[in-house]
Scaffold this active site. Structure first.
Site, short mmCIF file in Angstrom:
data_model
loop_
_atom_site.label_atom_id
_atom_site.label_comp_id
_atom_site.label_asym_id
_atom_site.label_seq_id
_atom_site.Cartn_x
_atom_site.Cartn_y
_atom_site.Cartn_z
N SER A 45 0.84 -1.20 0.00
CA SER A 45 0.00 0.00 0.00
C SER A 45 0.87 1.25 0.00
CB SER A 45 -0.94 0.01 1.22
OG SER A 45 -0.20 -0.17 2.41
N GLU A 181 -9.28 -9.49 4.13
CA GLU A 181 -9.63 -8.09 3.83
C GLU A 181 -11.00 -7.99 3.14
OE1 GLU A 181 -6.60 -5.89 1.74
OE2 GLU A 181 -7.88 -4.11 1.60
O1 KIV Z 1 -0.50 -3.39 1.59
C1 KIV Z 1 -1.13 -3.33 2.64
O2 KIV Z 1 -1.08 -2.35 3.40
C2 KIV Z 1 -1.98 -4.47 2.99
C3 KIV Z 1 -3.03 -4.25 4.02
C4 KIV Z 1 -4.19 -3.62 3.36
C5 KIV Z 1 -3.38 -5.48 4.74
O3 KIV Z 1 -1.86 -5.51 2.41
#
Ligand code: KIV
Length: 263
Positions: A45, A181
């Site tokens: 992310s 998720e």
């Molecule tokens: O990339 C990320 O931050 C994640 C979370 C949404 C669990 O995979």
């Protein structure tokens, strides 16, 4: 200072107190999170909240290794998970080559890969080669383009059955924990009770074994969009903007630097 968790402790924590996972991308924030987080996820992310891209798909191994090293430096006493970027675990050989880089070039304690039953043979291969793996099922951000958006899962009986199959397959393959998720809360609860490893939810209700949030979402720093499941524990964007605006005003008016800040 809390003792750093390991995968044995994490597995045994199922059914006890919920586990706290937060993302971090740099040493500064990792250090600030350490006193409260059981686990830190260096999520891909970061490609959105840190690199400003519209999804996670262009995240690279180099980027993840750089940020994981920074987080490991900042949070030496916390269990750290490095997210494997899109396209870096397409088959067993590719997955092992890239996962070994994480273990050899950083101090991360584990990696995370997205996918359920379809990825179980890859998880098994990684685990049998000494890599600790956290699964990720349900809404898969790396599938945003192939699925035509971020789709909440568990809305139909078929999806519920598949999610339980996914969790069981990932557990049998040797994952020590599973992130779930964007799943209807009642279904996520059934998934969590169908496996013996902790299931950590994000947008999956309260009846799971822990929660994970993206730090820039929960601190209100990321303004592009706010999913329903994000609680903002602080209005970070306003706080930062107000502070920078005060600084700018004081520079223009020559109020800063005053005597106090001058040699
Ligand atoms: O990339 C990320 O931050 C994640 C979370 C949404 C669990 O995979």
């Amino acid at each position: 200072m809390n003792k750093k968790m390991n995968i044995t402790f994490i597995k045994k924590s199922k059914g006890l107190e919920p586990l706290v996972m937060i993302t971090a991308y740099d040493a500064l924030f990792a250090k600030l999170l350490e006193s409260s987080a059981d686990m830190i996820l260096v999520g891909d992310s970061l490609n959105m909240s840190f690199a400003g891209k519209s999804d996670t798909l262009s995240s690279t191994m180099e980027q993840m290794l750089y940020h994981t090293n920074a987080v490991c430096t900042g949070a030496k006493n916390t269990f750290i998970i490095c997210d494997m970027p899109f396209g870096t675990y397409t088959d067993k050989k590719v997955a092992l080559k890239n996962a070994l880089r994480v273990f050899q070039e950083t101090n991360a304690d584990s990696i995370k890969i997205e996918g359920g039953e379809d990825k179980s043979s890859i998880v098994e291969h990684l685990v049998s080669n000494g890599i600790a793996v956290c699964g990720h099922i349900g809404l898969l951000p790396q599938s945003v383009r192939s699925e035509g958006g971020y789709k909440v899962k568990g809305k139909t009986k078929e999806e519920e059955i598949q999610l339980i199959k996914d969790a069981k397959a990932i557990e049998s393959a040797g994952a020590f924990a599973i992130v779930i998720e964007g799943v209807k809360a009642n279904v996520a609860a059934k998934v969590a009770s169908s496996v013996d490893v902790p299931v950590i939810g994000i947008g999956a209700g309260v009846d799971v074994d822990g929660q994970v949030l993206v730090f820039s979402d929960m601190l209100g720093l990321f303004e592009e969009f706010t999913p329903k499941f994000v609680k903002k524990y602080m209005n970070g964007a306003s706080l930062v903007k107000d502070s920078i605006s005060n600084y700018a005003k004081e520079v223009k008016s020559k109020e800063f630097p005053s005597e106090k800040y001058t040699y």
